[in-house]
Enzyme design. Structure first.
Site, short mmCIF file in Angstrom:
data_model
loop_
_atom_site.label_atom_id
_atom_site.label_comp_id
_atom_site.label_asym_id
_atom_site.label_seq_id
_atom_site.Cartn_x
_atom_site.Cartn_y
_atom_site.Cartn_z
N ASP A 1 0.83 -1.21 0.00
CA ASP A 1 0.00 0.00 0.00
C ASP A 1 0.86 1.26 0.00
O ASP A 1 0.64 2.18 0.80
CB ASP A 1 -0.92 0.02 1.23
CG ASP A 1 -1.65 -1.29 1.44
OD1 ASP A 1 -2.05 -1.91 0.44
OD2 ASP A 1 -1.80 -1.70 2.61
N ASN B 1 -17.90 -6.12 0.12
CA ASN B 1 -16.92 -5.77 1.16
C ASN B 1 -16.69 -4.28 1.27
O ASN B 1 -16.59 -3.74 2.38
CB ASN B 1 -15.60 -6.50 0.88
CG ASN B 1 -15.76 -7.99 0.95
OD1 ASN B 1 -16.12 -8.63 -0.03
ND2 ASN B 1 -15.53 -8.57 2.12
N GLU C 1 -11.39 -0.60 -3.39
CA GLU C 1 -10.68 0.06 -2.29
C GLU C 1 -9.46 0.79 -2.84
O GLU C 1 -9.20 0.79 -4.04
CB GLU C 1 -10.25 -0.98 -1.25
CG GLU C 1 -9.26 -2.01 -1.76
CD GLU C 1 -8.90 -3.07 -0.74
OE1 GLU C 1 -9.62 -3.21 0.27
OE2 GLU C 1 -7.90 -3.79 -0.96
N HIS D 1 -3.27 -1.24 -5.03
CA HIS D 1 -3.18 -0.18 -4.02
C HIS D 1 -2.07 0.81 -4.38
O HIS D 1 -1.03 0.89 -3.75
CB HIS D 1 -2.97 -0.71 -2.62
CG HIS D 1 -3.40 0.29 -1.60
ND1 HIS D 1 -4.43 0.06 -0.71
CD2 HIS D 1 -2.99 1.57 -1.36
CE1 HIS D 1 -4.62 1.14 0.04
NE2 HIS D 1 -3.74 2.07 -0.35
N ARG E 1 4.59 -8.48 -0.22
CA ARG E 1 4.24 -7.46 -1.20
C ARG E 1 5.35 -6.42 -1.23
O ARG E 1 5.88 -6.03 -0.19
CB ARG E 1 2.89 -6.83 -0.84
CG ARG E 1 1.73 -7.81 -1.00
CD ARG E 1 0.40 -7.21 -0.60
NE ARG E 1 0.29 -7.00 0.83
CZ ARG E 1 -0.77 -6.49 1.43
NH1 ARG E 1 -1.82 -6.10 0.71
NH2 ARG E 1 -0.81 -6.34 2.74
N ASP F 1 3.43 -8.86 -34.12
CA ASP F 1 3.68 -10.19 -34.65
C ASP F 1 5.19 -10.42 -34.74
O ASP F 1 5.70 -11.02 -35.68
CB ASP F 1 3.01 -10.38 -36.01
CG ASP F 1 2.70 -11.84 -36.29
OD1 ASP F 1 2.78 -12.65 -35.35
OD2 ASP F 1 2.37 -12.16 -37.44
N ASP G 1 4.14 -3.37 -26.01
CA ASP G 1 4.74 -3.67 -27.31
C ASP G 1 5.80 -2.65 -27.69
O ASP G 1 6.65 -2.93 -28.54
CB ASP G 1 3.66 -3.68 -28.40
CG ASP G 1 2.81 -4.93 -28.39
OD1 ASP G 1 3.06 -5.83 -27.57
OD2 ASP G 1 1.87 -5.01 -29.20
N HIS H 1 13.89 3.36 -39.69
CA HIS H 1 12.58 2.95 -40.19
C HIS H 1 12.46 3.33 -41.66
O HIS H 1 12.99 4.34 -42.11
CB HIS H 1 11.45 3.57 -39.36
CG HIS H 1 11.33 5.05 -39.49
ND1 HIS H 1 10.68 5.66 -40.53
CD2 HIS H 1 11.78 6.07 -38.69
CE1 HIS H 1 10.71 6.98 -40.37
NE2 HIS H 1 11.39 7.26 -39.27
#
Length: 502
Positions: A68, A207, A245, A309, A343, A387, A401, A478
């Site tokens: 938390d 809850n 929560e 959290h 955690r 892919d 990705d 590219h």
């Protein structure tokens, strides 16, 4: 040099890969362009340099056995961190001038649970805030004679440094119902301070729900209308327990985004999100819209389970929003998850979609946080795999990705390699001078194909260019939307071989 041809084809065609190539990609590109034009005409926020922010570099986990987590960046230049300790018996605080510095910062216990009665058990989810020149810590606690009678409480400290000075107990936050309540958090929108929290409401069989109210004259009081914002109803909100929560708010692009945690605190734990216009009546539940799917969840590929959290902070340069959360690095838990101490507090950068919404991606692998590589000349496009083929593309909503870890080169010699975030163990490599991601087979051929010398950007020294380790003079660039390894000479070619880290 590359994989054997038959394996290369198999890699390119695997149906389990992150998408498919061919006409579908072209149709998506046309649709994306149309959406961009519509967004511009509607005055919606756009991605690109205006929202670009330099890469951040952190190492996860930040702190072990701290759940938390809440990190607050103050004007004194320090980050302050508090979190739930596994013993549930005290409130701790640490500070550092950098987020990574919190990992090794000394930790101070600023308050201990009572030895009897109220505030004597289950000390949970502290948050630290600076309001009206004083420090406040919000937390939840049970009683020694009824540990599950959880309610919300507030501490106050007038000292400039909250690791020193005395903390005054300001008592319980009173809400309309004397029921299980926890996870108080506060934020300011349009000059109004609000409190948001989770509570079990009589007559609703779950809850906890998430609520919102204006803060009163004192930051331990609420006033006026109480709005019920989240009731757990989706399957992903009701696994193990029917839970909403841990609310937290981030504001950007004229909107508020409220994240919350759902389901049991094991591998089912995940983040949902509500959103509202910053100019709306936030106390009207109709002002908020709820995402039908979790926005952050367990990812077995990266080894991260039950993320939740969360809180939000900002990077040291103030340019990036940072998601702070806890998770575990294993799925199976023996007994009650609340009795499992492992955690861990983690950090990763929040990216922003073209429509102005946050994109949290997936819980990234342990170790160095990944980056994105934005094209220098196509300023809204990023290197991504689709892919398994490497390309540049705008509006990559499947964020992972387009995220890579820049690690020490597999071939050594001062080189670097780019490891996929959502396919750990897969690296950007060239095959026939076309680039894809592929699994490291441990061969020297693969190591050389997947290693690059990091150079100053050929078109902009603030960026970077990647020169092949085994084909000097050829750079990653590219062309027609795909990535190749090619020699560059013209201004346009140098621009297409330059990228900026975000």
């Amino acid at each position: 040099m590359s994989l054997p041809p038959d394996r290369s084809v198999a890699v390119a065609r695997r149906a389990a890969g992150p998408g498919r190539t061919g006409p579908g990609v072209r149709r998506r590109s046309v649709l994306a362009a149309m959406l961009v034009l519509l967004a511009v005409s509607a005055g919606l926020p756009m991605a690109g340099p205006a929202q670009a922010a330099p890469a951040v570099n952190y190492t996860n986990p930040l702190v072990n056995q701290r759940a938390d987590p809440h990190i607050f960046r103050h004007t004194d230049g320090y980050y302050y961190m508090t979190a739930t300790v596994p013993q549930y018996d005290r409130i701790v605080l640490r500070r550092a001038t950098t987020l990574q510095g919190l990992s090794t910062a000394a930790e101070t216990t600023i308050w201990n649970r009572h030895t009897s009665g109220e505030m004597g058990a289950h000390i949970w989810a502290p948050e630290i805030h600076f309001i009206n020149d004083r420090w406040y810590v919000y937390f939840a606690a049970g009683r020694t004679d009824d540990v599950w009678r959880i309610r919300m409480y507030v501490l106050e400290n007038a000292n400039a440094n909250p690791l020193t000075g005395s903390w005054t107990e300001r008592g319980r936050i009173t809400t309309p119902w004397d029921t299980f309540s926890l996870d108080a958090s506060t934020f300011v929108a349009n000059g109004v301070r609000y409190l948001t929290w989770a509570q079990q409401e009589p007559g609703i069989s779950n809850n906890s729900n998430v609520y919102l109210a204006r803060m009163g004259a004192n930051p331990w009081q609420i006033t006026g209308t109480v709005a019920r914002l989240v009731v757990p109803t989706y399957a992903w909100e009701t696994r193990g327990y029917r839970v909403a929560e841990g609310p937290a708010v981030i504001q950007r692009n004229g909107r508020l985004f409220l994240t919350y945690s759902a389901s049991a605190t094991d591998a089912n734990y995940c983040l949902g999100m509500m959103s509202a216009s910053a100019t709306a009546n936030l106390l009207d539940p109709a002002s908020w819209s709820k995402s039908p799917n979790p926005v952050f969840a367990t990812n077995a590929a990266t080894g991260q389970y039950g993320p939740g959290h969360n809180s939000f902070t900002v990077s040291e340069d103030g340019q990036s929003d940072i998601l702070v959360y806890h998770d575990r690095n294993y799925r199976d838990i023996s007994g009650d998850p609340l009795n499992d101490p492992n955690r861990r507090t983690r950090l990763q950068k929040v990216y922003w979609n073209a429509d102005g919404t946050p994109n949290f991606g997936i819980p990234v692998p342990d170790g160095a946080t990944p980056v994105r590589l934005r094209s220098h000349d196509l300023t809204t496009s990023y290197i991504r795999h689709y892919d398994y083929r490497a390309r540049v593309e705008a509006n990559v909503t499947n964020l992972a990705d387009s995220q890579f870890r820049i690690v020490n080169g597999l071939a050594g010699g001062g080189s670097v390699s780019l490891e996929s975030t959502n396919y750990p163990g897969y690296y950007l490599r060239h095959y026939g001078f076309a680039l894809s991601i592929a699994p490291n087979d441990g061969s020297s051929i693969f190591a050389n194909d997947a290693s690059f010398q990091r150079r100053s950007g050929l078109a902009d020294s603030a960026g970077l260019s990647l020169e092949s380790q085994n084909y000097p003079g050829r750079y990653v660039r590219h062309r027609d939307g795909l990535l190749y390894l090619e020699a560059v000479s013209s201004t346009a070619e140098r621009s297409s071989a330059t990228f900026h880290l975000e």
